[in-house]
Design a protein around this motif. Structure first.
Motif, PDB file in Angstrom:
ATOM      1  N   ALA A  91       0.837  -1.201   0.000  1.00  0.00           N
ATOM      2  CA  ALA A  91       0.000   0.000   0.000  1.00  0.00           C
ATOM      3  C   ALA A  91       0.872   1.252   0.000  1.00  0.00           C
ATOM      4  CB  ALA A  91      -0.918   0.000   1.228  1.00  0.00           C
ATOM      5  N   TYR A  92       1.904   1.239   0.813  1.00  0.00           N
ATOM      6  CA  TYR A  92       2.786   2.397   0.906  1.00  0.00           C
ATOM      7  C   TYR A  92       3.541   2.614  -0.410  1.00  0.00           C
ATOM      8  CZ  TYR A  92       6.708   5.316   2.458  1.00  0.00           C
ATOM      9  OH  TYR A  92       7.648   6.305   2.575  1.00  0.00           O
ATOM     10  N   GLY A  93       4.102   1.540  -0.932  1.00  0.00           N
ATOM     11  CA  GLY A  93       4.868   1.653  -2.175  1.00  0.00           C
ATOM     12  C   GLY A  93       4.008   2.127  -3.335  1.00  0.00           C
ATOM     13  N   ALA A  94       2.830   1.542  -3.446  1.00  0.00           N
ATOM     14  CA  ALA A  94       1.947   1.930  -4.548  1.00  0.00           C
ATOM     15  C   ALA A  94       1.554   3.396  -4.418  1.00  0.00           C
ATOM     16  CB  ALA A  94       0.695   1.055  -4.553  1.00  0.00           C
ATOM     17  N   THR A  95       1.281   3.833  -3.204  1.00  0.00           N
ATOM     18  CA  THR A  95       0.867   5.215  -2.999  1.00  0.00           C
ATOM     19  C   THR A  95       2.021   6.180  -3.259  1.00  0.00           C
ATOM     20  OG1 THR A  95      -0.731   4.455  -1.355  1.00  0.00           O
ATOM     21  CG2 THR A  95      -0.233   6.802  -1.382  1.00  0.00           C
ATOM     22  N   VAL A  96       3.195   5.838  -2.787  1.00  0.00           N
ATOM     23  CA  VAL A  96       4.353   6.689  -3.057  1.00  0.00           C
ATOM     24  C   VAL A  96       4.593   6.759  -4.565  1.00  0.00           C
ATOM     25  CG1 VAL A  96       6.869   6.850  -2.827  1.00  0.00           C
ATOM     26  CG2 VAL A  96       5.463   6.420  -0.811  1.00  0.00           C
ATOM     27  N   GLY A  97       4.429   5.632  -5.236  1.00  0.00           N
ATOM     28  CA  GLY A  97       4.562   5.633  -6.696  1.00  0.00           C
ATOM     29  C   GLY A  97       3.559   6.572  -7.343  1.00  0.00           C
ATOM     30  N   ASN A  98       2.306   6.500  -6.894  1.00  0.00           N
ATOM     31  CA  ASN A  98       1.274   7.396  -7.439  1.00  0.00           C
ATOM     32  C   ASN A  98       1.610   8.858  -7.162  1.00  0.00           C
ATOM     33  OD1 ASN A  98      -0.171   5.181  -8.260  1.00  0.00           O
ATOM     34  ND2 ASN A  98      -1.610   5.220  -6.545  1.00  0.00           N
ATOM     35  N   LEU A  99       2.100   9.108  -5.963  1.00  0.00           N
ATOM     36  CA  LEU A  99       2.444  10.487  -5.588  1.00  0.00           C
ATOM     37  C   LEU A  99       3.583  11.013  -6.453  1.00  0.00           C
ATOM     38  CD1 LEU A  99       2.228  10.230  -1.696  1.00  0.00           C
ATOM     39  CD2 LEU A  99       0.904  11.803  -3.127  1.00  0.00           C
ATOM     40  N   ASN A 111       5.619   6.002   7.759  1.00  0.00           N
ATOM     41  CA  ASN A 111       6.252   4.691   7.582  1.00  0.00           C
ATOM     42  C   ASN A 111       7.247   4.369   8.693  1.00  0.00           C
ATOM     43  OD1 ASN A 111       7.614   6.882   5.981  1.00  0.00           O
ATOM     44  ND2 ASN A 111       9.210   5.337   5.977  1.00  0.00           N
ATOM     45  N   ASP A 112       7.761   5.400   9.384  1.00  0.00           N
ATOM     46  CA  ASP A 112       8.725   5.105  10.446  1.00  0.00           C
ATOM     47  C   ASP A 112       8.052   4.950  11.812  1.00  0.00           C
ATOM     48  OD1 ASP A 112       8.198   7.744  10.944  1.00  0.00           O
ATOM     49  OD2 ASP A 112      10.110   8.462  10.165  1.00  0.00           O
ATOM     50  N   GLN A 113       6.733   4.835  11.789  1.00  0.00           N
ATOM     51  CA  GLN A 113       6.004   4.546  13.020  1.00  0.00           C
ATOM     52  C   GLN A 113       5.451   3.119  12.955  1.00  0.00           C
ATOM     53  OE1 GLN A 113       5.472   6.299  15.722  1.00  0.00           O
ATOM     54  NE2 GLN A 113       6.107   8.366  15.148  1.00  0.00           N
ATOM     55  N   LEU A 130       2.632  17.637  -3.642  1.00  0.00           N
ATOM     56  CA  LEU A 130       4.079  17.834  -3.736  1.00  0.00           C
ATOM     57  C   LEU A 130       4.770  17.506  -2.417  1.00  0.00           C
ATOM     58  CD1 LEU A 130       4.695  21.053  -5.839  1.00  0.00           C
ATOM     59  CD2 LEU A 130       5.344  18.700  -6.362  1.00  0.00           C
ATOM     60  N   LEU A 131       4.174  17.969  -1.347  1.00  0.00           N
ATOM     61  CA  LEU A 131       4.751  17.723  -0.026  1.00  0.00           C
ATOM     62  C   LEU A 131       4.818  16.228   0.265  1.00  0.00           C
ATOM     63  CD1 LEU A 131       5.599  18.975   2.775  1.00  0.00           C
ATOM     64  CD2 LEU A 131       3.212  18.672   3.432  1.00  0.00           C
ATOM     65  N   ALA A 132       3.707  15.541   0.004  1.00  0.00           N
ATOM     66  CA  ALA A 132       3.640  14.105   0.293  1.00  0.00           C
ATOM     67  C   ALA A 132       4.602  13.334  -0.600  1.00  0.00           C
ATOM     68  CB  ALA A 132       2.212  13.598   0.115  1.00  0.00           C
ATOM     69  N   ALA A 133       4.720  13.753  -1.851  1.00  0.00           N
ATOM     70  CA  ALA A 133       5.627  13.060  -2.776  1.00  0.00           C
ATOM     71  C   ALA A 133       7.074  13.284  -2.362  1.00  0.00           C
ATOM     72  CB  ALA A 133       5.402  13.553  -4.203  1.00  0.00           C
ATOM     73  N   THR A 134       7.414  14.518  -2.048  1.00  0.00           N
ATOM     74  CA  THR A 134       8.794  14.848  -1.692  1.00  0.00           C
ATOM     75  C   THR A 134       9.232  14.116  -0.434  1.00  0.00           C
ATOM     76  OG1 THR A 134       8.419  17.030  -2.609  1.00  0.00           O
ATOM     77  CG2 THR A 134      10.352  16.760  -1.216  1.00  0.00           C
ATOM     78  N   ASN A 135       8.331  14.020   0.516  1.00  0.00           N
ATOM     79  CA  ASN A 135       8.683  13.377   1.786  1.00  0.00           C
ATOM     80  C   ASN A 135       8.352  11.894   1.800  1.00  0.00           C
ATOM     81  OD1 ASN A 135       9.477  15.874   2.675  1.00  0.00           O
ATOM     82  ND2 ASN A 135       7.581  16.307   3.762  1.00  0.00           N
ATOM     83  N   ARG A 136       7.891  11.363   0.665  1.00  0.00           N
ATOM     84  CA  ARG A 136       7.444   9.952   0.614  1.00  0.00           C
ATOM     85  C   ARG A 136       6.475   9.714   1.774  1.00  0.00           C
ATOM     86  NH1 ARG A 136      10.562  11.482  -3.298  1.00  0.00           N
ATOM     87  NH2 ARG A 136      12.763  10.979  -3.175  1.00  0.00           N
ATOM     88  N   ALA A 137       5.555  10.632   1.948  1.00  0.00           N
ATOM     89  CA  ALA A 137       4.721  10.626   3.148  1.00  0.00           C
ATOM     90  C   ALA A 137       3.240  10.710   2.804  1.00  0.00           C
ATOM     91  CB  ALA A 137       5.129  11.782   4.056  1.00  0.00           C
ATOM     92  N   PRO A 138       2.645   9.571   2.443  1.00  0.00           N
ATOM     93  CA  PRO A 138       1.220   9.570   2.083  1.00  0.00           C
ATOM     94  C   PRO A 138       0.322  10.093   3.193  1.00  0.00           C
ATOM     95  CG  PRO A 138       2.221   7.443   1.580  1.00  0.00           C
ATOM     96  CD  PRO A 138       3.248   8.239   2.323  1.00  0.00           C
TER      97      PRO A 138
END
Length: 583
Positions: free
Chosen positions: A143-151, A439-441, A515-523
């Motif tokens: 889920a995280y990888g797919a979302t980061v990819g989309n972002l 992701n780090d939590q 942009l913020l979420a994509a840059t920080n890999r933070a969905p």
RNA sequence: GCGCCCGUAGCUCAACCGGACAGAGCAUCGGAUUUCUAAUCCGGCGGUUGCAGGUUCGAGUCCUGCCGGGCGCGCCA
């Protein structure tokens, strides 16, 4: 919208050549922020405070100078200096109206940046060993990888997604053996299943479906004769190792490989299907076996050897990782002549760069944190920038049911699979809950909450906002009315209620959030944003009727909620969550 | 022992290269429905950001030390 403000500040600084030196290495974008408090305007910049010291000026005086240099703009209502030297910028309503018009115009593309040509990014995630079905931990990676990819794609990057299939090595032999033993059991042989084997029920399923060409029933005595004892009396690794050798002898290397390859392909396909059903798809499935069969590992080692990055010690071949910032040197070829997993990792990451990717992102479990410096060292030694590898670590997932922790263990076969989770809570809730936390939590996944069809559940809260808007338009149709979007856009100035202003502001933030979420890999930024947006909408819904008699006002309000629907839908789409018309 | 990550309200978590009075949800208390879906809304209560120093005009955020938790420290994969 932020870029408009940033440009104004940039133009102001450009008009003040005496600040050029002080501002030389200042990234202006980072000084302009949305305000938290509407009393501080729409945007604020701390640029005067940042430049005060290098410019040798009092921050408020400097702020006054900058404000005076800001060019006149139709978008800006007023500019104020506040506190220690903040410059607060109040945008005019027209700027927000234009943003809504832009949302309607761009529709599903709103929030997407124009495609950048570089860097080309390769995003690798999940990459679970094909020894069994995915469990709930892998689900978070997916889920995280797919979302980061989309972002990243929405942010304009050219990104490919890859799954590295660990289909080489001892674990594959254990898999093949496990399947064969289950097959023998199914053909009436009684045996104690090895402690180190894969014990899950899926192994029996594979055994039942296996192509029997080259497989024979053997005598139990022949199978077990001379095999060292299993745990607990003996060593389970020695036991299963001897059994693998015996299997290869009895079946022949080809026969054993036949079972092994069928088994892993069966599991790999199951994983692929499981993820696809979860909306997680990959551009490439990269086989570790193929690294060996195309001699890429030897080729990589040869390059390292040419560069004097390898040396011999204690009969093994070592890589000088320490020279590149790793904590110690690493073995690449063991004393017994077998290449280590690390050797294939170097070759694999080298190959990623050779395939033309400029930037590599690996999403790994937090237990792999020692891996990043090692592989970066490998890349550097191969002549590529160590900084071109980024590793994002995922913390673990703990499932809770009725407040009680569920335990998971792969070997025992008692784990909760991703498929079971998806079936229980649904794909939407699963995708959403997985990316709700950084992701780090550590993630505590509450099954009851994810399933609850109530206001406790944030997924439904957001989806409900979308469905409610759709419902308004159904009501409109029932009343034989229609919505004139162009008229609505012209009438946006009629929308002056507090809830309407809040909604305008929230909508205009969407591209910045992406942009913020994509840059920080933070969905989770997007998750929180969508919740806030849904909240602004629900508040509006409760405070004001949309389908009113005044046509101009009605069209304007329907235009505003149409824009809201588009943004919610686009945001949910990036999260891989559906935007229902009806709930 | 060494290394990486984490520690924020009763609980689960936010907080955009350091920025204005640290924000949400849940829980709890109180209020809103002749209504376009109440799966909703509005309000109250709740904090020495683990502790102690330091840097800074400004620290949850950066640095040092300590305390607590997770994970790693193979010629395993």
């Amino acid at each position: 919208m932020k870029s408009v403000v940033t440009k104004l500040v940039r133009d102001a600084l450009a008009a003040l050549p005496e600040l050029a030196d002080a501002a030389a290495d200042l990234a202006l974008e980072t000084t302009v922020e949305r305000t938290r408090d509407p009393d501080h305007g729409d945007f604020a910049t701390n640029v005067a405070m940042r430049l005060a010291k290098p410019a040798g000026m009092n921050p408020r005086a400097l702020a006054a100078k900058i404000v005076a240099a800001i060019p006149a703009s139709n978008d800006v209502d007023k500019v104020e200096i506040a506190g220690p030297g903040f410059i607060n910028i109040y945008l005019g309503a027209a700027a927000f109206h234009a943003e809504v018009a832009l949302i309607l115009e761009r529709d599903v593309c709103y929030g997407r940046q124009p495609q950048k040509l570089t860097p080309r990014i390769l995003l690798e995630f999940v990459s679970a060993n094909p020894t069994g079905p995915l469990h709930v931990g892998h689900g978070r990676h997916g889920a995280y990888g797919a979302t980061v990819g989309n972002l990243l794609e929405a942010a304009g990057y050219d990104v490919d997604r890859e799954y590295y299939v660990n289909d080489a090595g001892r674990q594959m032999d254990i898999l093949g053996l496990s399947v064969w033993l289950r097959w023998l059991e199914a053909h009436s042989m009684k045996l104690d299943f090895p402690a180190a084997g894969y014990r899950g029920e899926y192994i029996r399923d594979i055994a039942a479906a296996v192509d029997t060409k080259g497989i024979a029933v053997v005598d139990r005595g022949v199978l077990l004769n001379g095999i060292p004892a299993d745990a607990p009396e003996g060593d389970k690794e020695a036991h299963i190792g001897a059994l693998i050798e015996r299997a290869k002898d009895l079946l022949g290397k080809d026969g054993f490989n036949h079972i092994r390859q069928q088994s892993l392909e069966s599991i790999r396909q199951d994983i692929e299907q499981d993820l696809a059903e979860f909306g997680v798809v990959f551009d490439y499935w990269y086989s570790e076996q193929s690294l060996e069969s195309t001699n890429r590992i030897d080729a990589a080692l040869a390059i390292l050897r040419d560069r004097d990055m390898l040396y011999e010690k204690d009969g093994a071949t070592w890589f000088r990782a320490e020279q590149f910032g790793d904590e110690k040197d690493r073995v690449v070829i063991r004393e017994n002549g077998v290449k280590t997993y690390f050797a294939s990792d170097i070759a694999y990451h080298f190959d990623k760069r050779e395939r033309g990717y400029d930037y590599l992102i690996d999403i790994l479990g937090s237990d792999h944190h020692g891996y990043a410096p090692r592989v970066s060292a490998g890349l550097a030694a191969m002549g590529y920038d160590a900084g071109s590898l980024e590793v994002e670590l995922m913390q673990f997932v703990t499932l809770y049911r009725d407040g009680e922790k569920l335990s998971m263990s792969t070997r025992s076969g008692e784990f909760v699979t991703l498929r079971e989770l998806r079936n229980e809570v649904g794909n939407d809730a699963a995708r959403f809950f997985y990316v709700m936390r950084s992701n780090d939590q550590h993630l505590d996944f509450d099954l009851e909450l994810a399933k609850s069809r109530s206001n406790d559940n944030p997924v439904y809260y957001i989806q409900y906002a979308h469905a409610r808007i759709a419902s308004v338009f159904r009501q409109l149709a029932e009343k034989k009315l229609s919505h004139d979007g162009a008229n609505g856009c012209r009438g946006l100035a009629l929308l002056v209620e507090a809830q309407e202003k809040a909604l305008f502001a929230a909508l205009s933030r969407y591209p910045e959030v992406i942009l913020l979420a994509a840059t920080n890999r933070a969905p989770q930024h997007l998750v929180h944003y969508l919740r806030e947006l849904a909240n602004e909408f629900h508040s509006y819904y409760n405070a004001h009727a949309f389908i009113v008699d005044d046509v101009a006002l009605r069209d304007a309000r329907l235009t505003l909620i149409t824009a809201t629907r588009i943004v919610i839908s686009n945001g949910l789409s990036i999260l891989g969550v559906s935007a229902p018309e009806k709930m």
